[in-house]
Design a protein around this motif. Structure first.
Motif, PDB file in Angstrom:
ATOM      1  N   SER A  81       0.804  -1.215   0.000  1.00  0.00           N
ATOM      2  CA  SER A  81       0.000   0.000   0.000  1.00  0.00           C
ATOM      3  C   SER A  81       0.839   1.268   0.000  1.00  0.00           C
ATOM      4  O   SER A  81       0.333   2.344  -0.250  1.00  0.00           O
ATOM      5  N   LEU A  84       3.917   6.641   3.795  1.00  0.00           N
ATOM      6  CA  LEU A  84       4.339   8.026   3.635  1.00  0.00           C
ATOM      7  C   LEU A  84       5.608   8.276   4.444  1.00  0.00           C
ATOM      8  O   LEU A  84       5.863   7.608   5.453  1.00  0.00           O
ATOM      9  N   SER A  86       6.260  10.505   6.544  1.00  0.00           N
ATOM     10  CA  SER A  86       5.943  10.845   7.933  1.00  0.00           C
ATOM     11  C   SER A  86       5.562   9.629   8.762  1.00  0.00           C
ATOM     12  O   SER A  86       5.472   9.712   9.996  1.00  0.00           O
ATOM     13  N   GLU A  87       5.334   8.472   8.108  1.00  0.00           N
ATOM     14  CA  GLU A  87       4.931   7.264   8.814  1.00  0.00           C
ATOM     15  C   GLU A  87       6.071   6.265   8.969  1.00  0.00           C
ATOM     16  O   GLU A  87       5.870   5.176   9.497  1.00  0.00           O
ATOM     17  N   GLY A 131      -1.994   3.246   7.916  1.00  0.00           N
ATOM     18  CA  GLY A 131      -1.483   4.530   7.480  1.00  0.00           C
ATOM     19  C   GLY A 131      -2.449   5.231   6.540  1.00  0.00           C
ATOM     20  O   GLY A 131      -3.544   4.733   6.236  1.00  0.00           O
ATOM     21  N   ALA A 132      -2.039   6.384   6.052  1.00  0.00           N
ATOM     22  CA  ALA A 132      -2.896   7.182   5.179  1.00  0.00           C
ATOM     23  C   ALA A 132      -3.244   6.452   3.896  1.00  0.00           C
ATOM     24  O   ALA A 132      -4.302   6.689   3.290  1.00  0.00           O
ATOM     25  N   THR A 133      -2.357   5.527   3.432  1.00  0.00           N
ATOM     26  CA  THR A 133      -2.633   4.741   2.233  1.00  0.00           C
ATOM     27  C   THR A 133      -3.054   3.313   2.592  1.00  0.00           C
ATOM     28  O   THR A 133      -2.979   2.424   1.774  1.00  0.00           O
ATOM     29  N   PHE A 134      -3.480   3.131   3.848  1.00  0.00           N
ATOM     30  CA  PHE A 134      -3.975   1.851   4.367  1.00  0.00           C
ATOM     31  C   PHE A 134      -2.878   0.794   4.502  1.00  0.00           C
ATOM     32  O   PHE A 134      -3.161  -0.397   4.518  1.00  0.00           O
ATOM     33  N   GLY A 180      -6.609   8.399  12.809  1.00  0.00           N
ATOM     34  CA  GLY A 180      -7.090   9.276  11.762  1.00  0.00           C
ATOM     35  C   GLY A 180      -7.682   8.605  10.550  1.00  0.00           C
ATOM     36  O   GLY A 180      -8.694   9.058  10.009  1.00  0.00           O
ATOM     37  N   VAL A 181      -7.081   7.516  10.076  1.00  0.00           N
ATOM     38  CA  VAL A 181      -7.519   6.905   8.830  1.00  0.00           C
ATOM     39  C   VAL A 181      -8.929   6.331   8.932  1.00  0.00           C
ATOM     40  O   VAL A 181      -9.596   6.101   7.913  1.00  0.00           O
ATOM     41  N   GLY A 184     -11.721   8.040   6.977  1.00  0.00           N
ATOM     42  CA  GLY A 184     -11.887   7.708   5.572  1.00  0.00           C
ATOM     43  C   GLY A 184     -12.692   6.455   5.339  1.00  0.00           C
ATOM     44  O   GLY A 184     -13.161   6.211   4.223  1.00  0.00           O
ATOM     45  N   PRO A 189     -12.864   8.436  14.270  1.00  0.00           N
ATOM     46  CA  PRO A 189     -11.428   8.247  14.508  1.00  0.00           C
ATOM     47  C   PRO A 189     -11.006   8.495  15.955  1.00  0.00           C
ATOM     48  O   PRO A 189      -9.889   8.159  16.327  1.00  0.00           O
TER      49      PRO A 189
END
Length: 325
Positions: A81, A84, A86-87, A131-134, A180-181, A184, A189
């Motif tokens: 996936s 980022l 930052s992760e 993460g933000a992109t799962f 946070g994710v 989405g 969250p």
């Protein structure tokens, strides 16, 4: 020795830890290859303070304060996936544990009774997250607290008849944690107040054993063990659970100095609750989704993760013979 009854103890541990990573990653969709390298040093001092007050030979009170640290580290992509920048790292977690209790002997030494209350204040708890992109990775929850009490006893009820029992109450929750994710995915969250995963609020165990001489150097023993665990959350949002569990095991048999023969039964009540549960990503499902979006292949719906439980062994019984040499 602060007085003739009061003892104080101070302990401490200093650790240094270095971590280095070199990870090569290739996209399952394209031929793009990337390399991630990094390093980090962690220095920690963890103290522990203890006070013991010996009332008499049969009763002692104690209190303690202790710090613990688990170092941080790095995230690499194992689900295709992407992660980022930052992760890529997560911070160390720290906890302070405050405990007070007593230890006692009763009935002229035939019974012990011990108890404790405690609180754990946890900061930056390391948790598994998306993460933000799962991508599945380690992250830090803000603040977590655990409060509990424990009681345990052992007693000689009669000649050859022994009992042991214990009870534990645990109140665990995230105090400050925003995942946070989840927004989405249409979920809330903010997980403040949600109980921790795989922690039962109530636990209880009871064992009863009887042993006596049988014949010609052989002893006969019978034992029963009962345990209970209340439900456990299997996901951080606390909307999936492993149910309450009651287990009962039995064992009886004879033994000499060198040979034992026992008949046993496990899970006598045939309890069928799951042992544990977890939500995990499916790399194959994610590949199918991504592949459908960048090629003529059909687009398959995205699955962030799916549930997996471990089944419990059914009622079993058997005979065991042991010989020592």
């Amino acid at each position: 020795d602060l007085t003739d009854k009061l003892t104080g103890t101070l302990e401490g541990r200093w650790t240094t830890e270095s971590k280095d990573i070199v990870a090569t990653q290739q996209s399952p969709i394209s031929t793009a290859v990337g390399t991630f390298t990094d390093s980090a040093d962690f220095n920690n001092f963890v103290p522990k303070f203890t006070l013991d007050y010996q009332v008499n030979d049969n009763l002692m009170f104690y209190t303690s304060v202790a710090k613990a640290v688990k170092t941080g580290g790095f995230n690499i992509d194992v689900t295709g996936s992407g992660i980022l920048p930052s992760e890529r790292t997560y911070d160390p977690e720290e906890s302070w544990t405050y405990e007070g209790g007593f230890k006692s002997t009763l009935a002229n030494g035939r019974m012990t009774l011990n108890g404790a209350v405690y609180q754990i204040k946890w900061t930056d708890q390391i948790v598994r997250a998306l993460g933000a992109t799962f991508a599945t990775l380690n992250a830090n929850a803000g603040e977590t607290s655990i409060t509990g009490l424990e009681l345990e006893t052992r007693a000689r009820l009669a000649e050859g008849l022994d009992l042991s029992a214990g009870y534990a109450y645990t109140d665990s929750a995230y105090d400050k944690y925003t995942f946070g994710v989840l927004a989405g995915l249409g979920l809330d969250p903010v997980l403040d107040g949600k109980p921790l995963q795989w922690v039962s609020e109530n636990q209880f165990n009871l064992s009863l054993q009887y042993q006596r001489s049988a014949f010609g150097g052989w002893d006969w023993m019978t034992r029963g063990d009962l345990s209970y665990y209340s439900e456990q959350s299997t996901v951080q949002t606390a909307d999936a659970y492993v149910g309450d569990t009651t287990l009962f095991n039995l064992r009886t048999g004879i033994e000499s100095d060198t040979v034992s023969i026992s008949l046993w039964a496990k899970n006598v009540f045939d309890e069928d609750t799951a042992v544990t549960g977890v939500f995990i990503p499916s790399q194959a499902s994610r590949f199918d989704t991504a592949n459908g979006l960048v090629s003529p292949a059909p687009v398959v719906g995205f699955e962030a993760f799916n549930g997996l439980v471990t089944s419990r062994d059914p009622r079993t019984w058997g005979i065991t013979v042991r010989k020592s040499f």
